[in-house]
Scaffold this active site. Structure first.
Site, PDB file in Angstrom:
ATOM      1  N   TYR A 292       0.847  -1.197   0.000  1.00  0.00           N
ATOM      2  CA  TYR A 292       0.000   0.000   0.000  1.00  0.00           C
ATOM      3  C   TYR A 292       0.883   1.248   0.000  1.00  0.00           C
ATOM      4  CZ  TYR A 292      -4.362   2.526   0.940  1.00  0.00           C
ATOM      5  OH  TYR A 292      -5.470   3.344   0.849  1.00  0.00           O
ATOM      6  N   TYR A 342      -5.691   5.364  -7.269  1.00  0.00           N
ATOM      7  CA  TYR A 342      -5.942   5.224  -5.834  1.00  0.00           C
ATOM      8  C   TYR A 342      -7.346   4.677  -5.638  1.00  0.00           C
ATOM      9  CZ  TYR A 342      -6.347   6.510  -0.887  1.00  0.00           C
ATOM     10  OH  TYR A 342      -6.536   6.494   0.468  1.00  0.00           O
TER      11      TYR A 342
END
Lengths: 390, 321
Positions: A292, A342
């Site tokens: 991430y 994203y």
């Protein structure tokens, strides 16, 4: 135990953009349909759903729109991007315990044209944690970048400022090289170099524009089913070997500034330990990763949590080219959230599945038997270990 | 719009790029002393070289010149344009935008280059093209596109005398309700103030003390453990009995960061915020002020005080000792 009880059989993304021009519900429907097509399953095969508490798409609206029938399991995971692999966590438990057979995990957001996370928490917050944010809003510490920068300053102090700054550039650079060769990435075909990185404006503390992820519109979905059913699916299955989730002691959402040491992310340490224990795997078994990357420094800390580097030493791992396609741990081969899109880490689950299938646009030359995918950090978090089916 | 509709729309608008906005437009009047004098008077820019022929002749200019900023004026349409706007290519382009909901228009900026002084008798002709159209942008006004026109000005000999780039934003206006809402907020302070904490049962006592200039630290009356931020129960002994002590605000920088962007109204940027390790043992997040942020170091000793930081807000702030 959950090891090998369930497998990812379908993956789907919408296109990623700055302005999708349609509702989050519609984006999600499109991603789910793509994932079902990829699996060779019908909507009526789905009987479970997981998503983010933050997601605006209601389970039953999605079910009606896509034509999913009776649902016997649904659940949501809190804390924004921290929920990403939490969707797998919920799905695997539900399947392993017989609550349902086939789960669709989804996340859709108009993260650029709609609500933008970069605007921070300055809006009207009428939630249970409103008072928690109240300790930070008056001083102005209210954007995700600023919370991460507070940990980063401390980390640089302990690990060496110059070396860490070099490593942050290397994370940004390598990830964008991957994005530049992934046609689905928002940074596809965008050249990127040191001069471009240095030329951008300061955001917070050591973080410049390209240390921060994109804001994007789009949706991603993953279909998870019982392992014995997975073999019959169009592309077979990618097994879930282990999946950990954790909110470690003395936690605040993004602002855990009161622990003995803040230059680390104990929640990910706990989740990693849990996933390794379930799977019987060790860091040496992991061939590639999707880590991430809302901001570059959080990649460093997760490398330490998952045992690829000792505490405070991940800059060395990164500067040796560890994240590159020919490195020890090819990472964020889709361009990550820094340069693909994203979608709160769920596009990362899609990419980790591709890596094990061998179908990434930037597939490393070596065999990928096991891939790691993680959730957002700073919040309660988690990570999953995926692998080839036995 | 769906991605397909957006693509079709963008193809339509991009077909305009490079097109002439119409035939070259010769100014209604040649450069002349009367218009120069009016301009100079209205602008309050009455340089001798614009208005005093005798003086101008004695300067390097060798005679009267037109103020450079008049360049665009020489080829303007004049008042008839207001009643009957030109149906030129630019208008047609705007019509395409309007038809797709991009009805807002905002002149954003212009830049002009001047290649030589214009003198009475010069004849100015403007050649305008649609030069560029940006990719789609999300702006504060709404989703839109920037359109740049490029006007090249030539004289009676066909020589270029100047160039002007004019940029407008064509956008989908944000919900008009927003405007209505903001117009009713007439009780807000004239200068934006900081965003304050919501106050509830578990924290209002702390903020009330802060309003009065004191920073308190919650203390468990059972095991004496100090805790901050406040919570209703002691994590060490599970007691719900507590009181508080007042902090001396002696401390050191445990970590810090400086915010540059985005700039939120009510705050000064760069804005430095620290996690302060207080001498009592708890930590407090607060601004560090009156220091060049590049010189702050972790471990630096700081002293705090509670101050009024804007019209409505009392907060602790720290300075190097």
């Amino acid at each position: 135990m959950v090891k090998d009880k369930a497998a990812i059989v379908g993956i789907g993304n919408t296109e990623f953009s700055k302005n999708s021009g349609r509702s989050e519900l519609q984006l999600t429907c499109e991603a789910v349909r793509a994932a079902l097509d990829d699996a060779g399953l019908k909507p009526s095969d789905v009987d479970g759903m997981t998503t983010f508490t933050m997601d605006s798409t209601d389970e039953i609206e999605l079910a009606r729109a896509v034509g999913i029938g009776d649902i016997t399991f649904y659940s949501r995971v809190p804390h924004g991007g921290g929920a990403a692999t939490g969707l797998i966590h919920q799905a695997v438990m539900a399947i392993a315990s017989g609550m349902c057979e086939t789960v669709v995990c989804y996340r859709g957001l108009n993260g650029r044209s709609g609500h933008r996370f970069s605007e921070g928490v300055s809006g009207n917050i009428i939630t249970a944690d409103a008072m928690h944010w109240g300790w930070y809003m008056p001083s102005g510490l209210m954007t995700p970048a600023s919370w991460v920068a507070m940990y980063t300053q401390r980390y640089m102090h302990l690990a060496g400022e110059d070396k860490v700054k070099e490593a942050l550039f290397e994370v940004a650079y390598t990830t964008r090289q991957h994005g530049a060769t992934n046609p689905a990435a928002m940074f596809y075909d965008h050249p990127f170099d040191r001069a471009e990185y240095d030329a951008q404006k300061k955001i917070v503390g050591p973080l410049k524009l390209y240390d921060c992820c994109l804001e994007s519109d789009g949706a991603s979905a993953v279909i998870i089913t019982r392992a014995d059913k997975a073999r019959a699916c169009k592309h077979g299955g990618v097994a879930i070997k282990g999946v950990g989730q954790s909110a470690a002691k003395n936690m605040e959402s993004m602002t855990s500034f009161y622990r003995d040491e803040i230059a680390a992310i104990p929640s990910m340490d706990v989740a990693a330990k849990e996933a390794y224990k379930q799977s019987g795997l060790t860091p040496d078994d992991i061939d590639a990763a999707v880590i991430y990357d809302a901001f570059t420094p959080i990649v460093l800390w997760q490398l330490e949590s998952w045992g690829f580097a000792d505490p405070l030493k991940s800059a060395d791992f990164v500067l040796e080219g560890g994240l590159r396609l020919d490195g020890r741990l090819p990472t964020n081969t889709h361009g990550g959230q820094l340069s693909e899109a994203y979608i709160h880490g769920v596009n990362g689950i899609v990419e980790a599945t591709r890596l094990v299938r061998g179908t990434s646009k930037n597939q490393p030359d070596k065999e990928i038997n096991h891939a790691l995918v993680t959730s957002g950090v700073g919040v309660p978090t988690g990570g999953a270990l995926l692998g080839k089916m036995d | 719009m769906t991605p397909e509709e957006t693509k079709a729309f963008e193809e339509k608008i991009h077909a305009f790029v490079g097109r002439e906005n119409g035939p070259p437009k010769r100014g209604n009047d040649d450069v002349n002393e009367a218009m120069i004098r009016h301009w100079a008077e209205v602008m309050g820019d009455e340089l001798g070289t614009y208005t005093d022929a005798e003086y101008a002749a004695g300067t390097g200019k060798g005679g009267l010149i037109a103020p450079p900023a008049m360049l665009q004026a020489w080829s303007m349409e004049g008042y008839p344009m207001a009643e009957n706007p030109a149906q030129d290519i630019q208008r047609q382009l705007h019509n395409v935008f309007d038809a797709h909901g991009f009805t807002g228009v905002l002149g954003t900026n212009t830049s002009t280059e001047f290649f030589r002084d214009l003198k009475p008798g010069d004849q100015v002709t403007a050649h305008c093209i649609i030069d560029t159209i940006s990719e789609q942008k999300a702006t504060g006004r709404g989703i839109g596109y920037f359109i740049e026109t490029l006007t090249t000005y030539t004289d009676q000999n066909g020589e270029e005398v100047g160039k002007q780039v004019f940029r407008v934003l064509k956008f989908i206006p944000a919900d008009s309700n927003d405007a209505a809402d903001s117009s009713t907020e007439d009780d807000s302070p004239s200068v934006p103030t900081r965003i304050t904490s919501p106050r509830g049962h578990d924290n209002s006592w702390w903020w009330k003390a802060c309003d009065e200039g004191k920073i308190l630290i919650q203390r468990c009356t059972s095991c004496q453990t100090l805790r901050h931020p406040p919570r209703p129960m002691c994590g060490e002994c599970q007691s719900i009995e507590w009181d508080s002590i007042e902090s001396t605000l002696d401390g050191e920088v445990y970590s810090f960061t400086t915010l540059h962007y985005p700039k939120i109204p009510g705050y000064q940027y760069p804005n430095t915020v620290g996690v302060i390790q207080l001498s009592e043992g708890t930590r407090l997040v607060a601004n560090i002020v009156d220091i060049d942020y590049e010189t702050i170091k972790i471990g630096m000793k700081v002293k705090g005080s509670v101050e009024q930081v804007d019209e409505k807000t009392m907060l602790p702030v720290f300075r190097p000792e």
